[in-house]
Design a protein around this motif. Structure first.
Motif, PDB file in Angstrom:
ATOM      1  N   VAL A   1      64.180  52.525  96.138  1.00 22.67           N
ATOM      2  CA  VAL A   1      65.482  53.118  95.816  1.00 22.67           C
ATOM      3  C   VAL A   1      65.374  54.606  95.452  1.00 22.67           C
ATOM      4  O   VAL A   1      66.122  55.434  95.996  1.00 22.67           O
TER       5      VAL A   1
ATOM      6  N   TYR B   1      73.985  55.972 103.717  1.00 19.81           N
ATOM      7  CA  TYR B   1      72.734  56.661 104.056  1.00 19.81           C
ATOM      8  C   TYR B   1      71.597  56.125 103.193  1.00 19.81           C
ATOM      9  O   TYR B   1      70.487  55.873 103.672  1.00 19.81           O
ATOM     10  N   ASN B   2      71.864  55.960 101.916  1.00 15.42           N
ATOM     11  CA  ASN B   2      70.842  55.445 101.003  1.00 15.42           C
ATOM     12  C   ASN B   2      70.421  54.027 101.370  1.00 15.42           C
ATOM     13  O   ASN B   2      69.225  53.718 101.421  1.00 15.42           O
TER      14      ASN B   2
ATOM     15  N   ILE C   1      74.418  51.525  94.483  1.00  8.04           N
ATOM     16  CA  ILE C   1      73.445  50.641  95.143  1.00  8.04           C
ATOM     17  C   ILE C   1      73.225  49.393  94.290  1.00  8.04           C
ATOM     18  O   ILE C   1      73.150  48.275  94.802  1.00  8.04           O
TER      19      ILE C   1
ATOM     20  N   VAL D   1      68.206  61.715 100.095  1.00  6.35           N
ATOM     21  CA  VAL D   1      69.622  61.874 100.444  1.00  6.35           C
ATOM     22  C   VAL D   1      70.265  62.923  99.547  1.00  6.35           C
ATOM     23  O   VAL D   1      71.057  63.750 100.011  1.00  6.35           O
TER      24      VAL D   1
ATOM     25  N   ILE E   1      66.714  52.972 102.481  1.00  2.00           N
ATOM     26  CA  ILE E   1      65.973  51.966 101.710  1.00  2.00           C
ATOM     27  C   ILE E   1      65.466  50.863 102.640  1.00  2.00           C
ATOM     28  O   ILE E   1      64.310  50.422 102.539  1.00  2.00           O
TER      29      ILE E   1
ATOM     30  N   PRO F   1      74.791  57.316  93.145  1.00  2.00           N
ATOM     31  CA  PRO F   1      74.181  56.436  94.159  1.00  2.00           C
ATOM     32  C   PRO F   1      73.442  55.253  93.536  1.00  2.00           C
ATOM     33  O   PRO F   1      73.524  54.132  94.041  1.00  2.00           O
ATOM     34  N   TYR F   2      72.713  55.506  92.434  1.00  2.00           N
ATOM     35  CA  TYR F   2      71.984  54.406  91.794  1.00  2.00           C
ATOM     36  C   TYR F   2      72.958  53.315  91.349  1.00  2.00           C
ATOM     37  O   TYR F   2      72.740  52.124  91.613  1.00  2.00           O
TER      38      TYR F   2
ATOM     39  N   SER G   1      64.620  57.121  98.294  1.00  2.00           N
ATOM     40  CA  SER G   1      65.813  57.255  99.125  1.00  2.00           C
ATOM     41  C   SER G   1      66.861  58.130  98.456  1.00  2.00           C
ATOM     42  O   SER G   1      67.413  59.055  99.065  1.00  2.00           O
ATOM     43  N   ILE G   2      67.127  57.862  97.190  1.00  2.05           N
ATOM     44  CA  ILE G   2      68.136  58.630  96.455  1.00  2.05           C
ATOM     45  C   ILE G   2      67.789  60.116  96.443  1.00  2.05           C
ATOM     46  O   ILE G   2      68.643  60.972  96.677  1.00  2.05           O
TER      47      ILE G   2
END
Length: 228
Positions: free
Chosen positions: A33, A214-215, A88, A40, A219, A84-85, A36-37
């Motif tokens: 994760v 995208y994330n 997700i 992006v 991932i 984003p976290y 990726s974060i």
């Protein structure tokens, strides 16, 4: 503590704490994760700096800490990690408790193609509006990637995004002027469609959708490479 920072803390604290829930154990996904974060975020921050410098949007210092990096408030940079976290995490929670909640494969494909065509048309018909063009093309690209990768993620994400919209409407609503005097983030309406849901520009919905997707796709790809 600034209002923007308070919003980020409220958005991220609960997902972070619940990441250690015995059933979900989301902390075990951190190795996929966070890379990726960050990747992006880097892309989105580059465009954010550019658009801020060009006056396409900006920030109200009344609601900020006063700390800036690359022309952006510190809070704005943290936004690309915290939001984003949290999103997700919420997506994974819904999938964990409702694993069969997804669109049929055929419907998913039709929806992806339709949205790609729609996004490109919006960009082509609004070439004088930088924010609209930027996010429309970014959305088209991520949808095309999902289609080409034959990823299953959109089948569930189209549904989980509806759940994500609940905190999104609250947080982004406050950032764009709901419930407060003025706004934390202001927009130059000549650079967007000028259409808002409550106080939120419609482009922001595509912005959030594309950033999270995208994330999720990245991932997925990181997991495949790591677990070969």
């Amino acid at each position: 503590m600034s209002l923007y920072f308070i919003l980020l803390t409220a958005s991220g604290a609960v997902p972070l704490l619940l990441s250690f829930d015995k059933r979900l154990q989301f902390y075990k996904q951190w190795k996929y994760v966070f890379p990726s974060i960050l990747l992006v975020a880097l892309v989105y921050i580059i465009f954010d700096v550019n658009f801020t410098n060009r006056g396409i949007w900006g920030f109200n210092p009344e609601y900020l800490s006063g700390i800036y990096l690359f022309s952006l408030p510190l809070e704005e940079i943290l936004f690309f990690v915290v939001i984003p976290y949290a999103s997700i995490f919420l997506h994974e929670c819904v999938r964990e408790y409702f694993p069969k909640l997804e669109l049929p494969k055929s419907l998913n494909k039709v929806l992806l193609i339709a949205l790609i065509v729609f996004s490109v048309l919006v960009a082509v018909l609004n070439t004088d509006k930088n924010y609209t063009v930027y996010i429309s093309l970014k959305l088209a690209v991520v949808l095309l990637l999902a289609l080409l990768l034959n990823s299953r993620i959109p089948r569930s994400f189209f549904i989980t995004f509806i759940v994500i919209l609940v905190p999104f409407l609250i947080v982004n609503g406050i950032l764009t002027g709901s419930y407060i005097d003025g706004e934390v983030v202001w927009y130059n309406n000549s650079e967007n469609l000028g259409l808002r849901i409550f106080t939120i520009p419609v482009e922001d919905f595509a912005y959030a959708f594309s950033m999270i997707l995208y994330n999720l796709l990245l991932i997925e790809q990181i997991k495949k490479r790591v677990n070969k």
